[in-house]
Design an enzyme around this catalytic site. Structure first.
Site, PDB file in Angstrom:
ATOM      1  N   GLY A 191      10.512   9.001 -12.470  1.00  0.00           N
ATOM      2  CA  GLY A 191      11.943   8.731 -12.448  1.00  0.00           C
ATOM      3  C   GLY A 191      12.608   9.900 -11.766  1.00  0.00           C
TER       4      GLY A 191
ATOM      5  N   SER B 265       4.343  11.039 -10.980  1.00  0.00           N
ATOM      6  CA  SER B 265       5.581  11.303 -10.229  1.00  0.00           C
ATOM      7  C   SER B 265       6.406  12.440 -10.850  1.00  0.00           C
ATOM      8  CB  SER B 265       6.358   9.981 -10.133  1.00  0.00           C
ATOM      9  OG  SER B 265       7.357  10.059  -9.173  1.00  0.00           O
ATOM     10  N   ALA B 266       7.576  12.182 -11.389  1.00  0.00           N
ATOM     11  CA  ALA B 266       8.367  13.250 -12.018  1.00  0.00           C
ATOM     12  C   ALA B 266       7.581  13.924 -13.144  1.00  0.00           C
ATOM     13  CB  ALA B 266       9.689  12.699 -12.542  1.00  0.00           C
TER      14      ALA B 266
ATOM     15  N   HIS C 219       4.189  11.697  -4.147  1.00  0.00           N
ATOM     16  CA  HIS C 219       4.607  10.706  -3.143  1.00  0.00           C
ATOM     17  C   HIS C 219       4.643  11.356  -1.758  1.00  0.00           C
ATOM     18  CE1 HIS C 219       5.924   7.822  -6.244  1.00  0.00           C
ATOM     19  NE2 HIS C 219       6.538   8.817  -6.838  1.00  0.00           N
TER      20      HIS C 219
ATOM     21  N   GLU D 284       0.216   9.016  -2.438  1.00  0.00           N
ATOM     22  CA  GLU D 284       0.129   7.948  -3.438  1.00  0.00           C
ATOM     23  C   GLU D 284      -1.295   7.405  -3.498  1.00  0.00           C
ATOM     24  OE1 GLU D 284       3.175   5.203  -2.244  1.00  0.00           O
ATOM     25  OE2 GLU D 284       4.766   6.448  -3.091  1.00  0.00           O
TER      26      GLU D 284
END
Lengths: 235, 235
Positions: A90, A122-123, A159, A194
């Protein structure tokens, strides 16, 4: 002994949530009947409950139950008592702000360093580095610090995107942005594409997945690291 | 009376630095023999001198001389005495940090509000909004605040990019990022595509260039605004 999976993304194009990681997660969380989910980054502004429900559905396939940290009366106790911990993606500014606001940044770091299995995507991966300063996210809230968990001795750019040579867009490429970071900081940065993830077992850090990763060191040309590369020496 | 040009980008694909803006700048800076350049954002980590030299070369075509704010003994005096001011692009976190460090954020705002002609491109445009929270840049340094000049009563997203429907990349689109901003902030955001700029004359704000701009309001579907749209009502 640290036992961590740090993934570039939760989802691959065309796949379902966490799908490509399930075989790795089955072994990673093999001793867990339940895990603690940290939904603070809540992508697109979805609620903590909605986000936790999504994660819960994915972990059903592994017969692991999921409870969100927001469901506990005391966030610190939730972390201390967790069998395993997953921090989802997020917005990294929001995630870091919430970890500080709930006074769990340092506790989370200590707990994972002691061996509680951890998964970040991700985050939730960004915060595994020394600072969140190589995030791609928008600064939608002002965190009290950019310092993060420091579970690995370098920073990540999840990413990671190669420059699009056909593009007519004049905004900075990811490589340019990381170069700007290195004009002011000496911390190594790993661009994690990714489909790639890092496996951390104790002090050993290994690049997993089918793709190479791009390593940026201050004042040096970037290099490509092959899958199964050992990153333990990086700092 | 405010007299401001706020451009999405300094450079269009295939064009040279500031080239597409030169006709507008000729009229904008018509009463200036010299302008003050603020190179603090220094893209890719180039030096203040190198960046100022690049800008100087572009302004030679308009017979306007350029001096960098770093060349003055006192940055506040430089702003107070400037005939015109240009803040170039680069990294917005760095630019905002330097404006605060040199104690000129408020003075720059007041000076431009009183009528000193101002040009911003990219990061230099981002700071014209109420906050820098809709920048695309990487948080390479930690600024003391995200609050910016407030020359217009909304925020900008320069280099606005439409979602690439062919992309297999799972990172957030620009629209998703702005939606995340609006989960926590009510400030309108204008996505300004490369080739667009805002002309501010007093309280009148007009969209210039050949492209439409994308307007994001909290809890509403985004809309497209045509060139020559009047944005004075936005807040």
């Amino acid at each position: 002994m640290k036992n961590i999976i740090i993934a570039s993304t939760s989802t691959l194009h065309g796949g379902s949530y966490l799908e490509y990681l399930l075989p790795a997660l089955q072994s990673h969380f093999k001793n867990c009947k339940s895990i603690l989910f940290i939904p603070y980054a809540r992508p697109g502004g979805i609620s903590h409950d909605e986000y936790t429900q999504k994660v819960s559905s994915a972990f059903e396939k592994l017969h692991i139950s999921v409870k969100g940290i927001h469901e506990f009366e005391n966030a610190e106790d939730a972390i201390l008592n967790a069998e395993g911990i997953f921090t989802g993606g997020g917005n990294t500014f929001l995630l870091v702000s919430q970890l500080y606001k709930n006074n769990v940044m340092q506790l989370l770091s200590e707990t994972v360093k002691k061996g509680t299995p951890y998964l970040g995507t991700s985050a939730g991966s960004n915060i595994c580095g020394l600072s969140m300063q190589t995030t791609n996210d928008m600064p939608i809230v002002y965190p009290p610090s950019f310092k993060t968990l420091g579970l690995i001795p370098f920073n990540l750019n999840p990413h990671y995107l190669d420059p699009d040579l056909q593009s007519k867009h004049m905004g900075e490429t990811r490589e340019t942005r990381i170069k700007e970071f290195h004009a002011f900081n000496s911390i190594p940065v790993l661009g994690l594409r990714e489909g790639s993830w890092l496996e951390v077992k104790g002090e050993k850090i290994t690049l997993k997945g089918d793709l190479s990763a791009r390593l940026f060191l201050q004042n040096q040309e970037p290099t490509e690291l092959n899958p199964e590369s050992d990153l333990s020496h990086l700092k």
